[in-house]
Every structure is written in structure tokens, then in C-alpha cells.
Design a protein around this motif. Sequence first.
Motif, short mmCIF file in Angstrom:
data_model
loop_
_atom_site.label_atom_id
_atom_site.label_comp_id
_atom_site.label_asym_id
_atom_site.label_seq_id
_atom_site.Cartn_x
_atom_site.Cartn_y
_atom_site.Cartn_z
N UNK A 4 -44.94 -12.50 -3.02
CA UNK A 4 -43.51 -12.73 -3.15
C UNK A 4 -43.18 -12.60 -4.64
N UNK A 5 -42.18 -11.82 -4.96
CA UNK A 5 -41.86 -11.54 -6.36
C UNK A 5 -40.36 -11.49 -6.54
N UNK A 6 -39.93 -11.54 -7.81
CA UNK A 6 -38.51 -11.58 -8.12
C UNK A 6 -38.20 -10.63 -9.26
N UNK A 7 -36.99 -10.04 -9.19
CA UNK A 7 -36.57 -9.13 -10.25
C UNK A 7 -36.28 -9.89 -11.53
N UNK A 17 -38.72 -23.31 7.49
CA UNK A 17 -37.76 -23.98 6.61
C UNK A 17 -38.43 -24.40 5.30
N UNK A 18 -39.66 -24.84 5.39
CA UNK A 18 -40.38 -25.24 4.18
C UNK A 18 -40.66 -24.04 3.28
N UNK A 19 -41.01 -22.92 3.90
CA UNK A 19 -41.24 -21.71 3.12
C UNK A 19 -39.96 -21.29 2.41
N UNK A 20 -38.83 -21.32 3.12
CA UNK A 20 -37.55 -20.94 2.53
C UNK A 20 -37.23 -21.80 1.32
N UNK A 21 -37.45 -23.10 1.44
CA UNK A 21 -37.16 -24.01 0.33
C UNK A 21 -38.08 -23.74 -0.85
N UNK A 69 -39.61 -20.91 -1.70
CA UNK A 69 -39.28 -19.65 -2.37
C UNK A 69 -38.00 -19.80 -3.18
N UNK A 70 -37.02 -20.50 -2.63
CA UNK A 70 -35.76 -20.71 -3.33
C UNK A 70 -35.97 -21.46 -4.64
N UNK A 98 -33.32 -12.07 -11.66
CA UNK A 98 -33.35 -13.18 -10.71
C UNK A 98 -32.52 -12.97 -9.47
N UNK A 99 -31.91 -11.79 -9.33
CA UNK A 99 -30.99 -11.56 -8.21
C UNK A 99 -31.69 -11.06 -6.95
#
Length: 314
Positions: free
Chosen positions: A36-39, A284-288, A290-291, A42-43
Amino acid sequence: MEHLRGDDPVRIGPYTVLGRFDSGSHPGVLPESRYIARSADGDRTVLVCLPGAGADPARWAVEARHARDLSVPGLLPVDEVGGTTTAPWYAAPYVVALPLPDALVAHGGPLPEPFVRALGASLVSSLGAAHAQGVVHAGATPSAVLVTPVGIRLTGFGTVRSAGADGEYRGNIPGLDHGSLPPEQVTGGRPRPLGDVHGIGAVLSYASTGHTVPERDEIPAGLRAVITACLARDPAHRPAVAELEAVFATGNGRGHGVAGGPQATVLDAPFATALPPRVAVALARVAAAVLAAEPSGPVHLRGNRPPLVHDTRD
């Protein structure tokens, strides 16, 4: 999402790596390394993939570019392909998901039969759409199946083709899930649609028993006939995708010994209604996580080497 290990990259192409996508808490064979990576701004959050241990990088890149050009419902879309011939990568839009083996871990064992039937309906729909375009997936394994809150996303496109050319023995190639590999492809046979049918059987077997090569009596009675038929060693004895569509649409298939009773499927109700509660909580835990994730910044890797950056030059 898991913490990076000592030999993981901290940057791949233009993306900063946040963590490993796969938990490593299961023995499943992965078709590729996934992060999992981010630009930089941050967008954008993405799933970035690198060739697995047994893949030929050049062949893997060809499959990635082919996947980028496909438009198949249920297949995780590839947005970017980059890197070099020896160090390629591809990026796909990140969706909150668990690999199927992690979904079993979250649930605490094999998944309920209604969910397995919903999974089967999704796989048959996606692979049937691919076959209608003249495309064979050649990589349907448990770890290639991503469970999301709204449906299944299939990854691992072309794993068998990227691991070895047709005519080459594939039985000793690391990185291939040999429990999911159709027997005719072990000996170097060209991937064909009925090989994907074997992959469907292996995935459904794993989801319902925890094994890709189960004993017949392990398989739930309502799924036994269809899974056994899909896993037939002789491709000619496997049902065609069109027959499987009928099985999962009506719960009552004919031909090749495939039969089952009437069951709720993803075609009868939203996918979320079949999602086991513990799997939903894990998502739900994964979503939190990563956010809330932030890049760890420069770190020293094993042996005091500088941070590993995946080459992006063409």
C-alpha cells in the motif's frame, strides 16, 4: 496492512510505501509482492505490485501492460506500469480489501457456504467476461482474490504466463500456488479457459475448507459436486464457465455431475449481506489503519544499507 520488513522498498516509482498489503499470517503462495503506497501530494493511495519470487520480470511486465489495457468487471484495474525490464512495477487504485487467506484468518476458519457461493458467482462472472474477450486470466488463486465490502476484486493476472513459457515444466517454480495450478499447466501447457475453471475450484475449495486440494468429504455437501467437477484433472471433465454461471445463478446445475440445492447467492442480494461479520470488522480496521497511515520516512535496512528505492527509469 503490515509493517515493512528490512528488505522491503520504502519507495516504488513516485509512491511512498506505507506498508505491506499481505499480512504474512498464512502460508498461501503470493503471485506478487504487494504494498500500500501513497503519492507525494497525499491525494492518491494505491496498491503497488512487484514481480513474485518465481516470475520472469520481463514477462511479468508484459502481463501487467496487458492487464492495464483490459476492462473486465471484477478484475482490479491496473492504472500504471513502470520501472525497468529487470525491476518493473504496476499500480492499481487502492480499495479497502483483505486477501482471501486473511479473510479466513479474520473469520477464524473456513467461510460460510452462502459467502462461498457469492464468491463463486463473482469469480464466474469476472472470468466469463474475460473469456468473452478472448483473455485467459491464468492466475486464479486464493491470494489473488481480494474481499472488499462490496464485492470481489481479482488480481494476479497472467501469473502462470509470467512464471514460464509454454512448454516449460512449471512444477518447481517458486511463487506459483501449485495447489491452484491446473495439472495441464504444470507440465507447460498453454493457459486456457478450463484452466481458469480449475482455479475457481481451488479458490472455492480454499474458502470452504482452508485447503486448495481437499479431501472430498471436507467440502460442504452443497458445494461438493461443483468444486469436485472444477478440480477434475482432465480439463474435458470440467464444467464450462457458462455451466457454472447457471449453477451459481440458480443453485441447480446440470452436466459434468454438477448439482446443488437452492441457495442465496450474490445474484439474489447485495454482496455485503453475505459478508461474515468478523470479516466486515477486519475490513473496517484495515480502512482505519490505511487512513491514519503516515510514511515512516527514511529508515536503515538490514545490514545498514540505505533505504531501497525501486528503480523507475524506463
